[in-house]
Design an enzyme around this catalytic site. Structure first.
Site, short mmCIF file in Angstrom:
data_model
loop_
_atom_site.label_atom_id
_atom_site.label_comp_id
_atom_site.label_asym_id
_atom_site.label_seq_id
_atom_site.Cartn_x
_atom_site.Cartn_y
_atom_site.Cartn_z
N GLY A 96 0.77 -1.24 0.00
CA GLY A 96 0.00 0.00 0.00
C GLY A 96 0.80 1.29 0.00
O GLY A 96 0.30 2.33 0.42
N SER A 97 2.03 1.26 -0.53
CA SER A 97 2.82 2.50 -0.50
C SER A 97 2.23 3.56 -1.45
O SER A 97 2.32 4.76 -1.18
CB SER A 97 4.29 2.24 -0.81
N ASN A 98 1.63 3.12 -2.55
CA ASN A 98 0.99 4.11 -3.45
C ASN A 98 -0.24 4.72 -2.79
O ASN A 98 -0.49 5.93 -2.92
CB ASN A 98 0.64 3.45 -4.79
N MET B 275 -3.85 -6.91 -7.11
CA MET B 275 -3.27 -7.97 -7.92
C MET B 275 -4.31 -8.92 -8.52
O MET B 275 -4.07 -10.13 -8.60
CB MET B 275 -2.26 -8.77 -7.07
N ARG B 276 -5.45 -8.42 -8.90
CA ARG B 276 -6.45 -9.25 -9.56
C ARG B 276 -6.89 -8.59 -10.86
O ARG B 276 -6.87 -7.37 -10.97
CB ARG B 276 -7.71 -9.41 -8.67
N ASN C 168 -5.18 2.63 -12.77
CA ASN C 168 -4.20 1.68 -12.23
C ASN C 168 -2.79 2.23 -12.47
O ASN C 168 -2.58 3.04 -13.36
CB ASN C 168 -4.35 0.33 -12.96
N HIS D 111 1.24 0.79 -13.09
CA HIS D 111 2.00 -0.42 -13.43
C HIS D 111 3.48 -0.05 -13.52
O HIS D 111 3.84 0.97 -14.11
CB HIS D 111 1.50 -0.99 -14.76
#
Ligand code: GRF
Length: 208
Positions: free
Chosen positions: A18-20, A97-98, A114, A116
């Site tokens: 959860g750093s973002n 991650m889904r 999102n 990436h």
């Protein structure tokens, strides 16, 4: 259109560290966003460390995870019901991650984003840093994009580059890219919530 609203309420979906998520909330607390407000967070995985950051803040932490449901679609329906109840306009994936299913995509058309850790369309999917190192590219980076039904394939909102070093390992590369992610994500969220934009073909155009 997102940017026409006076306040844009965001929900965050994560799976781990959860750093973002933390960086976005810290930017919000520092007054960086004019409209964006993170109102809730959820994880598909039980006990994801990232959720702890919401504890002493005005952010609702949804308490169920994917294992509490029979199918991913049921978990997604739970997210939609709870987050819509909280007025969520924008869904932010931050290390989720889904694959995103139809239930979420239909609930927030053109309003799921999102991040990436590669320069898409190169190296989508899992283990992006390992893919990057294995290929031997000289520049990498990170990408913020709208989410569609494909794998990391939606229209690109913003990218930042990071040079590759001969000494790089997955660890050093991911650390260097992560520093850029923490700035890029908030920068892109600010743009899509405060500026006028449109998507033609698959290109995101900002009006100013
Ligand atoms: C980040 O590298 C992000 O780009 C990817 O998953 C990682 C999540 O890290 N989608 P964190 O949970 O935000 O620290």
């Amino acid at each position: 259109m997102l940017n026409e609203k006076a306040e844009i309420r965001a929900g965050v979906l994560l799976s781990g560290r959860g750093s973002n998520f933390r960086a976005i909330v810290q930017h919000e607390q520092a007054g960086y966003f004019r409209k964006l407000r993170v109102v809730c967070v959820a994880s598909n995985k039980a006990g994801a460390p990232g959720l702890a950051f919401a504890a002493d803040k005005d952010i609702v932490c949804l308490d169920k995870c994917a294992a509490d449901f029979e199918s991913l679609a049921d978990f997604e329906q739970y997210i939609v019901t709870e987050m819509k109840r909280l007025g969520v306009d924008l869904l932010i994936l931050a290390g989720y991650m889904r694959i995103v299913g139809k239930t979420l995509l239909d609930a927030w058309p053109c309003a799921i984003v999102n991040i990436h850790p590669s320069l898409l369309p190169s190296f989508p999917g899992l283990h992006a840093h390992a893919q990057t190192l294995r290929y031997g590219v000289k520049v990498s980076g990170c990408t913020v994009h709208f989410v569609d039904a494909g794998l990391d394939s939606g229209p690109i909102i913003g990218q930042r580059t990071v040079p590759m070093l001969d000494t790089d390992t997955e660890e050093t590369l991911s650390q260097r890219i992560l520093e850029q992610e923490h700035e890029l994500y908030s920068e892109c969220l600010k743009r899509i919530t405060e500026q006028a934009w449109s998507i033609r073909e698959r290109t995101v155009f900002f009006d100013f």
